[in-house]
Write an enzyme that holds these catalytic residues in place. Structure first.
Site, PDB file in Angstrom:
ATOM      1  N   PHE A 125       0.992  -1.146  -0.153  1.00 22.67           N
ATOM      2  CA  PHE A 125       0.248   0.036  -0.126  1.00 22.67           C
ATOM      3  C   PHE A 125       1.048   1.224   0.216  1.00 22.67           C
ATOM      4  CE2 PHE A 125      -4.795   0.444   0.370  1.00 22.67           C
ATOM      5  CZ  PHE A 125      -5.407  -0.855   0.165  1.00 22.67           C
ATOM      6  N   GLN A 251      -7.977  14.100   3.613  1.00 22.72           N
ATOM      7  CA  GLN A 251      -7.654  13.617   2.768  1.00 22.72           C
ATOM      8  C   GLN A 251      -8.278  13.709   1.322  1.00 22.72           C
ATOM      9  OE1 GLN A 251      -6.432   9.233   3.104  1.00 22.72           O
ATOM     10  NE2 GLN A 251      -4.639  10.572   2.389  1.00 22.72           N
ATOM     11  N   HIS A 253      -8.627  11.280  -1.340  1.00 22.21           N
ATOM     12  CA  HIS A 253      -8.113   9.789  -1.947  1.00 22.21           C
ATOM     13  C   HIS A 253      -7.882   9.755  -3.739  1.00 22.21           C
ATOM     14  CE1 HIS A 253      -7.836   5.227  -2.944  1.00 22.21           C
ATOM     15  NE2 HIS A 253      -8.151   5.060  -2.018  1.00 22.21           N
ATOM     16  N   LEU A 263     -15.403   4.694  -4.670  1.00 24.29           N
ATOM     17  CA  LEU A 263     -14.149   4.692  -3.965  1.00 24.29           C
ATOM     18  C   LEU A 263     -13.652   3.309  -4.991  1.00 24.29           C
ATOM     19  CD1 LEU A 263     -11.413   5.541  -2.449  1.00 24.29           C
ATOM     20  CD2 LEU A 263     -11.943   3.844  -1.236  1.00 24.29           C
ATOM     21  N   GLU A 266      -6.948   1.631  -2.938  1.00 25.66           N
ATOM     22  CA  GLU A 266      -5.434   1.514  -3.349  1.00 25.66           C
ATOM     23  C   GLU A 266      -5.239  -0.037  -3.776  1.00 25.66           C
ATOM     24  OE1 GLU A 266      -3.738   4.899  -0.992  1.00 25.66           O
ATOM     25  OE2 GLU A 266      -1.822   3.381  -0.530  1.00 25.66           O
ATOM     26  N   ARG A 297      -1.371   9.030  -1.024  1.00 20.20           N
ATOM     27  CA  ARG A 297      -2.314   9.414  -1.334  1.00 20.20           C
ATOM     28  C   ARG A 297      -1.922  11.499  -1.703  1.00 20.20           C
ATOM     29  NH1 ARG A 297      -6.032   6.586   2.146  1.00 20.20           N
ATOM     30  NH2 ARG A 297      -5.940   4.483   1.316  1.00 20.20           N
ATOM     31  N   HIS A 363     -12.064  11.788   1.031  1.00 19.81           N
ATOM     32  CA  HIS A 363     -11.745  10.768   1.692  1.00 19.81           C
ATOM     33  C   HIS A 363     -11.903  10.651   3.023  1.00 19.81           C
ATOM     34  CE1 HIS A 363     -11.277   6.773   1.263  1.00 19.81           C
ATOM     35  NE2 HIS A 363      -9.998   6.770   2.098  1.00 19.81           N
ATOM     36  N   ARG A 405      -2.756  10.518   6.161  1.00 19.33           N
ATOM     37  CA  ARG A 405      -2.526   9.867   6.648  1.00 19.33           C
ATOM     38  C   ARG A 405      -2.543   8.656   5.622  1.00 19.33           C
ATOM     39  NH1 ARG A 405      -6.839   5.729   6.356  1.00 19.33           N
ATOM     40  NH2 ARG A 405      -7.913   6.665   5.126  1.00 19.33           N
TER      41      ARG A 405
HETATM   42  C1  LIG Z   1     -14.776   3.960   0.615  1.00 18.12           C
HETATM   43  C2  LIG Z   1     -13.820   3.825   1.562  1.00 18.12           C
HETATM   44  C3  LIG Z   1     -13.358   2.389   1.848  1.00 18.12           C
HETATM   45  C4  LIG Z   1     -11.977   3.422   3.278  1.00 18.12           C
HETATM   46  N1  LIG Z   1     -11.220   1.467   2.990  1.00 18.12           N
HETATM   47  C5  LIG Z   1      -9.752   1.961   3.827  1.00 18.12           C
HETATM   48  C6  LIG Z   1      -9.295   1.211   4.342  1.00 18.12           C
HETATM   49  O1  LIG Z   1      -9.105  -0.271   3.210  1.00 18.12           O
HETATM   50  N2  LIG Z   1      -8.214   1.039   4.856  1.00 18.12           N
HETATM   51  C7  LIG Z   1      -8.251   1.878   5.785  1.00 18.12           C
HETATM   52  O2  LIG Z   1      -7.557   1.252   6.995  1.00 18.12           O
HETATM   53  N3  LIG Z   1      -9.761   2.419   6.308  1.00 18.12           N
HETATM   54  C8  LIG Z   1     -10.429   2.592   4.874  1.00 18.12           C
HETATM   55  N4  LIG Z   1     -10.980   4.099   4.805  1.00 18.12           N
HETATM   56  C9  LIG Z   1     -11.005   4.386   6.080  1.00 18.12           C
HETATM   57  C10 LIG Z   1     -11.903   3.802   7.500  1.00 18.12           C
HETATM   58  O3  LIG Z   1     -12.693   2.879   6.668  1.00 18.12           O
HETATM   59  C11 LIG Z   1     -12.471   4.807   8.010  1.00 18.12           C
HETATM   60  O4  LIG Z   1     -11.744   5.622   8.530  1.00 18.12           O
HETATM   61  C12 LIG Z   1     -12.726   3.706   9.465  1.00 18.12           C
HETATM   62  O5  LIG Z   1     -13.907   2.986   9.110  1.00 18.12           O
HETATM   63  C13 LIG Z   1     -13.721   4.977  10.791  1.00 18.12           C
HETATM   64  O6  LIG Z   1     -14.162   3.852  11.408  1.00 18.12           O
HETATM   65  P1  LIG Z   1     -15.072   4.697  12.501  1.00 18.12           P
HETATM   66  O7  LIG Z   1     -15.207   3.797  13.714  1.00 18.12           O
HETATM   67  O8  LIG Z   1     -13.906   6.204  13.554  1.00 18.12           O
HETATM   68  O9  LIG Z   1     -16.654   5.407  12.449  1.00 18.12           O
HETATM   69  P2  LIG Z   1     -17.467   4.230  11.476  1.00 18.12           P
HETATM   70  O10 LIG Z   1     -17.293   3.179  10.878  1.00 18.12           O
HETATM   71  O11 LIG Z   1     -17.745   5.421  10.314  1.00 18.12           O
HETATM   72  O12 LIG Z   1     -19.179   4.540  11.643  1.00 18.12           O
HETATM   73  C14 LIG Z   1     -19.739   5.772  12.885  1.00 18.12           C
HETATM   74  C15 LIG Z   1     -20.566   5.017  13.572  1.00 18.12           C
HETATM   75  O13 LIG Z   1     -20.649   6.593  14.202  1.00 18.12           O
HETATM   76  C16 LIG Z   1     -22.597   6.590  14.408  1.00 18.12           C
HETATM   77  N5  LIG Z   1     -22.873   8.078  14.711  1.00 18.12           N
HETATM   78  C17 LIG Z   1     -22.916   8.723  13.669  1.00 18.12           C
HETATM   79  N6  LIG Z   1     -23.034   9.695  14.078  1.00 18.12           N
HETATM   80  C18 LIG Z   1     -24.223   8.860  15.415  1.00 18.12           C
HETATM   81  C19 LIG Z   1     -24.855   9.922  15.812  1.00 18.12           C
HETATM   82  N7  LIG Z   1     -25.446  11.655  15.588  1.00 18.12           N
HETATM   83  N8  LIG Z   1     -25.805   9.483  16.554  1.00 18.12           N
HETATM   84  C20 LIG Z   1     -25.808   8.657  17.179  1.00 18.12           C
HETATM   85  N9  LIG Z   1     -24.411   7.667  16.207  1.00 18.12           N
HETATM   86  C21 LIG Z   1     -24.213   7.847  15.545  1.00 18.12           C
HETATM   87  C22 LIG Z   1     -22.803   5.294  12.730  1.00 18.12           C
HETATM   88  O14 LIG Z   1     -23.904   5.246  12.884  1.00 18.12           O
HETATM   89  C23 LIG Z   1     -21.580   4.779  13.079  1.00 18.12           C
HETATM   90  O15 LIG Z   1     -22.034   3.419  13.542  1.00 18.12           O
HETATM   91  C24 LIG Z   1     -11.879   3.666   3.787  1.00 18.12           C
HETATM   92  C25 LIG Z   1     -13.150   4.489   4.017  1.00 18.12           C
HETATM   93  C26 LIG Z   1     -14.181   4.270   2.898  1.00 18.12           C
HETATM   94  C27 LIG Z   1     -15.256   5.719   2.602  1.00 18.12           C
END
Ligand SMILES: Cc1cc2nc3c(=O)[nH]c(=O)nc-3n(C[C@H](O)[C@H](O)[C@H](O)COP(=O)(O)OP(=O)(O)OC[C@H]3O[C@@H](n4cnc5c(N)ncnc54)[C@H](O)[C@@H]3O)c2cc1C
Length: 593
Positions: A125, A251, A253, A263, A266, A297, A363, A405
Site C-alpha cells: 500500500f 485527504q 484519495h 472509491l 488503493e 495519497r 476521503h 494518512r
Molecule cells: C470507501 C472507503 C474505503 C476505505 N478503505 C479503507 C481501507 O482499506 N483501510 C483503511 O485503513 N481505511 C479505509 N477507509 C477509512 C476507514 O474505513 C474509516 O476511517 C473508518 O472505518 C472509520 O471508522 P469509525 O469507527 O471511526 O467510524 P465509522 O465506521 O464511520 O462509524 C461511525 C459510527 O457512528 C455512528 N454515528 C455517527 N453520528 C452519530 C450520531 N449523531 N448519533 C449516533 N450515532 C452516530 C454511525 O451510526 C456509525 O455507527 C475507507 C473509507 C472509505 C469511505
C-alpha cells in the site's frame, strides 16, 4: 412541542456510553464488556452499516509474514507519510500495538486471505516501505477487498456474544455537560439521543462518553464517504467548548469514480495497477520515481491535478486512467472483486479489458477531536483532560496521521485506539461516581429541533447542503490559496446565517429523516468552518494541505497542530492556538519518495 418530537424524555443511568458502532466504537464496547462495565452503544445506523464496513483494501501491521518487516519501519512511514506533523509517541503506539490487535482479530475468526503456508497474507500500500524508505513492503493484511466488512462483522459478533447493549437507530443530538462547558473545566455527563423510529428523546447519564462517530466527507461534493458521514461527534464536541485539531488536513484519495467519487481502493495499485495520462504514460515517474503509484495519497492526488492542468487528462478532461489489465483476470477477480464490480456497475467499464477513468475524491479526516494517547479528549495545547469525554477512530485526532494518512492506517487506528478507549473508560468507570443529574438536559436541543419542524417558511436544507458541498470542492479542495479560503470562510458564514432559518417539511415523529438531515447539515457547516478557518491560518504546504501561495513546508512557523474553537453565539470561529508536535526519534526531513 412540535409533532416531530415526543414530549417527555426518558432517562437512563449507565456507566459508559459509546456513540457510534464502527470499528472504533465496537472494539471499545467489547473491551468495556470484558471488564464488566454496563455499556450502551448508541448508533444512528444499524451497526453493520457503519462506514467501516465499506473499507476495502486492508489493515496494516508489521507482521513480516511475506517479507521482512518491523514496527519501527511502520512507525517511520507513518511519521514521514504525515509530513512530520504526526505525534511520534502516538505513531509508536500504533505501529507496536497493530501487531497484537490484528492477531487478536484473527483469533476472533476474521477470515483473512492466506499465504500458501497458512499465514495472514499481506500486500503493498502507498507509503509503506522497507528499511526506512528503500522501497515498497507488504504490510497490509486483507480479506479480498472487503477487509472493513469483515472487521465490522467480526467485532459485532463479539459484542453480541459479550452482551453489549445496543440502541440501534438512536441519533445522538447533543452532549450533556456538568459544571460548565469543556473550556470552563466542565465534565461530560451524558448524551441526548433521538429515537429515529418514534421521535422520542432519551437522556443517558454516564460516567464516561466515547465519541466514535467517524468522519465528515459529506462536506465535499465528490466524496467516497457514505451519506451518514456528517461530522456529528466533532460538531457536538465543538459546540461544548472542545477545540478541533488539524482540520485543514483533509485527504483526497486519488482513485474515485469520475463525478460520483465512489472509491476504487488503493489495493488496485497495491496489486500493481498503473496510473496513465492521455499519452499512455505512467506519469508518477515524474513525481515519485521510487514509489511510483505507491507514493502517499496527497502526492498522487496532486500529480493527477497537475497532469490535468497540463492538458494531459484523458480527452483533455479532468480525469486520468487506472489500468489493471496487465494483472490478469485471476488477480482481478480474486483480489479486487468488489471494486471491479463498482467500475462495471457505476461506470459501465470492464476493468479486465479497459482502463478505468478516475479522479481524486474527498476521503478522510486527519483532524478531529484532540485526544491524548489514552483517547481522553483534551481541552487545549497544555493537554488538560476534559473529564468524562473520550474520542477514537476517524472523529479523533491523537495524532497518528499528521498531515496525511497512509492507506490501511485508519483501520488499524480504530483497532488500537478503540481498544485503548475501552480500557481507559473501564478504569475511570471503576473509580468514579455517576455525575449529578442535570434536569432539563434535553431542553435546548429539543427547542432547536422543534423550531426547524414548525417554521411556516424558511430555507430548505438541501439547497444549503448543495451550495456548501460545491464551495468546499472548489475552494477547500486539493489546492488552496488565500483568496479561495477567505471566500470560503465568508461564504460558510453566510450559509450559517441561512441555516438559522432552515425549515423541514416533514413534521411527523416516525422516521423523520428530513429533520435529522437538517440537523446533520448543521454539523457539516461547523466542520466545514473549522476546516476553512484552520486552512486559512496555515500559511505553508504540508501533507494534504497544499497552498499555492505558500508552496513550501515551514517548520520554523508551522511544525505544530492547529487548535480552533467555535465562536460564541453564532460568531465565526476566531480563536486559534498551536500545540507542539511530539518528536521522539525522527527529525523532520524533506519528504521525497
Ligand atoms: C470507501 C472507503 C474505503 C476505505 N478503505 C479503507 C481501507 O482499506 N483501510 C483503511 O485503513 N481505511 C479505509 N477507509 C477509512 C476507514 O474505513 C474509516 O476511517 C473508518 O472505518 C472509520 O471508522 P469509525 O469507527 O471511526 O467510524 P465509522 O465506521 O464511520 O462509524 C461511525 C459510527 O457512528 C455512528 N454515528 C455517527 N453520528 C452519530 C450520531 N449523531 N448519533 C449516533 N450515532 C452516530 C454511525 O451510526 C456509525 O455507527 C475507507 C473509507 C472509505 C469511505
Amino acid at each position: 412541542m412540535s409533532g416531530a418530537l415526543r414530549a417527555n424524555a426518558s432517562r437512563t443511568d449507565i456507566d459508559a456510553v459509546v456513540v457510534g458502532a464502527g470499528g472504533a466504537g465496537l472494539w471499545a464496547a467489547l473491551e468495556l464488556a470484558r471488564e464488566g462495565i454496563p455499556t450502551a452503544v448508541l448508533t444512528k445506523l444499524y451497526p453493520t452499516r457503519s462506514h467501516t464496513g465499506a473499507a476495502q483494501g486492508g489493515v496494516c501491521a508489521a507482521l513480516g509474514n511475506v517479507e521482512e518487516d518491523h514496527w519501527e519501519w511502520h512507525m517511520f512511514d507513518t511519521v514521514k507519510g504525515g509530513d512530520y506533523l504526526t505525534d511520534q509517541d502516538a505513531a509508536e503506539v500504533l505501529a507496536r500495538e497493530a501487531i497484537p490487535a490484528v492477531i487478536e482479530l484473527e483469533r476472533m475468526g476474521l477470515p483473512f486471505n492466506r499465504t500458501p503456508d497458512g499465514k495472514i497474507d499481506q500486500r503493498r500500500f502507498g507509503g509503506h516501505t522497507r528499511n526506512y524508505g528503500e522501497g515498497p513492503v507488504r504490510r497490509s493484511c486483507y480479506a479480498a477487498d472487503r477487509t472493513g466488512h469483515m472487521i465490522l462483522q467480526t467485532l459485532y459478533q463479539q459484542c453480541i456474544k459479550a452482551g453489549v447493549k445496543f440502541y440501534d437507530e438512536y441519533h445522538v443530538v447533543d452532549l450533556v455537560f456538568e459544571g460548565g462547558e469543556a473550556d470552563k473545566g466542565g465534565r461530560c455527563s451524558g448524551v441526548v439521543g433521538y429515537k429515529i423510529s418514534d421521535g422520542s428523546l432519551h437522556v443517558f447519564r454516564a460516567k464516561t462518553v466515547l465519541l466514535a462517530t467517524g468522519g465528515y466527507g459529506r462536506a465535499w461534493r465528490v466524496t467516497s464517504n457514505a451519506h451518514s458521514l456528517t461530522g456529528d461527534g466533532m460538531a457536538l464536541a465543538w459546540r461544548h467548548g472542545v477545540p478541533l485539531m488539524d482540520m485543514e488536513f483533509y485527504q483526497f484519495h486519488p482513485t474515485g469514480i469520475v463525478g460520483i467519487g465512489i472509491l476504487l481502493s488503493e489495493a488496485a495499485r497495491g496489486e500493481g495497477g498503473y496510473l496513465l495520462n492521455n499519452e499512455g504514460k505512467r506519469f508518477m515517474e515524474s513525481y515519485a520515481p521510487k514509489l511510483m503509484e505507491l507514493a502517499p495519497r496527497d502526492m498522487v492526488s496532486r500529480a493527477i491535478y497537475q497532469e490535468v492542468r497540463a492538458g494531459r487528462g484523458i480527452d483533455g478532461k479532468d480525469y486520468v486512467y487506472l489500468d489493471v489489465r496487465h494483472l490478469g483476470r485471476k488477480v482481478i477477480e480474486e483480489k479486487l472483486p468488489d471494486i471491479t464490480d463498482f467500475a462495471r456497475v457505476y461506470q459501465g467499464v470492464e476493468p479486465i479489458s479497459e482502463p478505468v477513468p478516475i479522479q481524486p475524491t474527498a476521503h478522510y479526516a486527519m483532524g478531529g477531536v484532540p485526544t491524548n494517547l489514552n483517547t481522553e479528549v483534551i481541552a487545549g495545547p497544555d493537554g488538560s483532560v476534559v473529564p468524562g469525554l473520550f474520542a477514537a477512530g476517524e472523529v479523533a485526532c491523537v495524532s497518528v496521521h499528521g498531515a496525511n494518512r497512509l492507506g490501511t492506517n485508519s483501520l488499524v487506528d480504530l483497532l488500537v485506539f478503540g481498544k485503548r478507549a475501552g480500557k481507559r473508560m473501564a478504569a475511570i468507570c471503576k473509580s468514579t461516581q455517576l455525575p449529578a443529574a442535570r434536569p432539563g438536559a434535553e431542553t435546548a436541543v429539543a427547542d432547536e429541533m422543534a423550531a426547524m419542524a414548525s417554521r411556516p417558511e424558511g430555507v430548505r436544507p438541501a439547497e444549503i447542503r448543495r451550495d456548501l458541498a460545491a464551495l468546499m470542492m472548489d475552494n477547500v479542495g486539493v489546492y488552496r490559496d488565500e483568496a479561495l479560503l477567505s471566500a470560503a470562510v465568508r461564504e460558510i458564514a453566510r450559509l450559517k446565517g441561512e441555516y438559522a432559518r432552515v425549515r423541514v417539511e416533514d413534521t411527523g415523529s416516525v422516521f423523520n429523516t428530513d429533520l435529522l438531515e437538517a440537523r446533520e447539515l448543521g454539523y457539516l457547516l461547523d466542520t466545514a468552518e473549522a476546516t476553512a478557518v484552520s486552512a486559512l491560518a496555515r500559511k505553508e504546504s504540508r501533507g494534504a494541505h497544499s497552498r499555492e501561495d505558500y508552496p513550501d513546508r515551514d517548520d520554523a512557523k508551522f511544525l505544530a497542530h492547529t487548535m480552533v474553537w467555535r465562536g460564541s453565539d453564532g460568531a465565526p470561529a476566531e480563536r486559534i492556538a498551536y500545540k507542539p508536535v511530539t518528536i521522539t526519534i525522527f527529525e523532520p526531513k524533506p519528504r521525497i519518495y
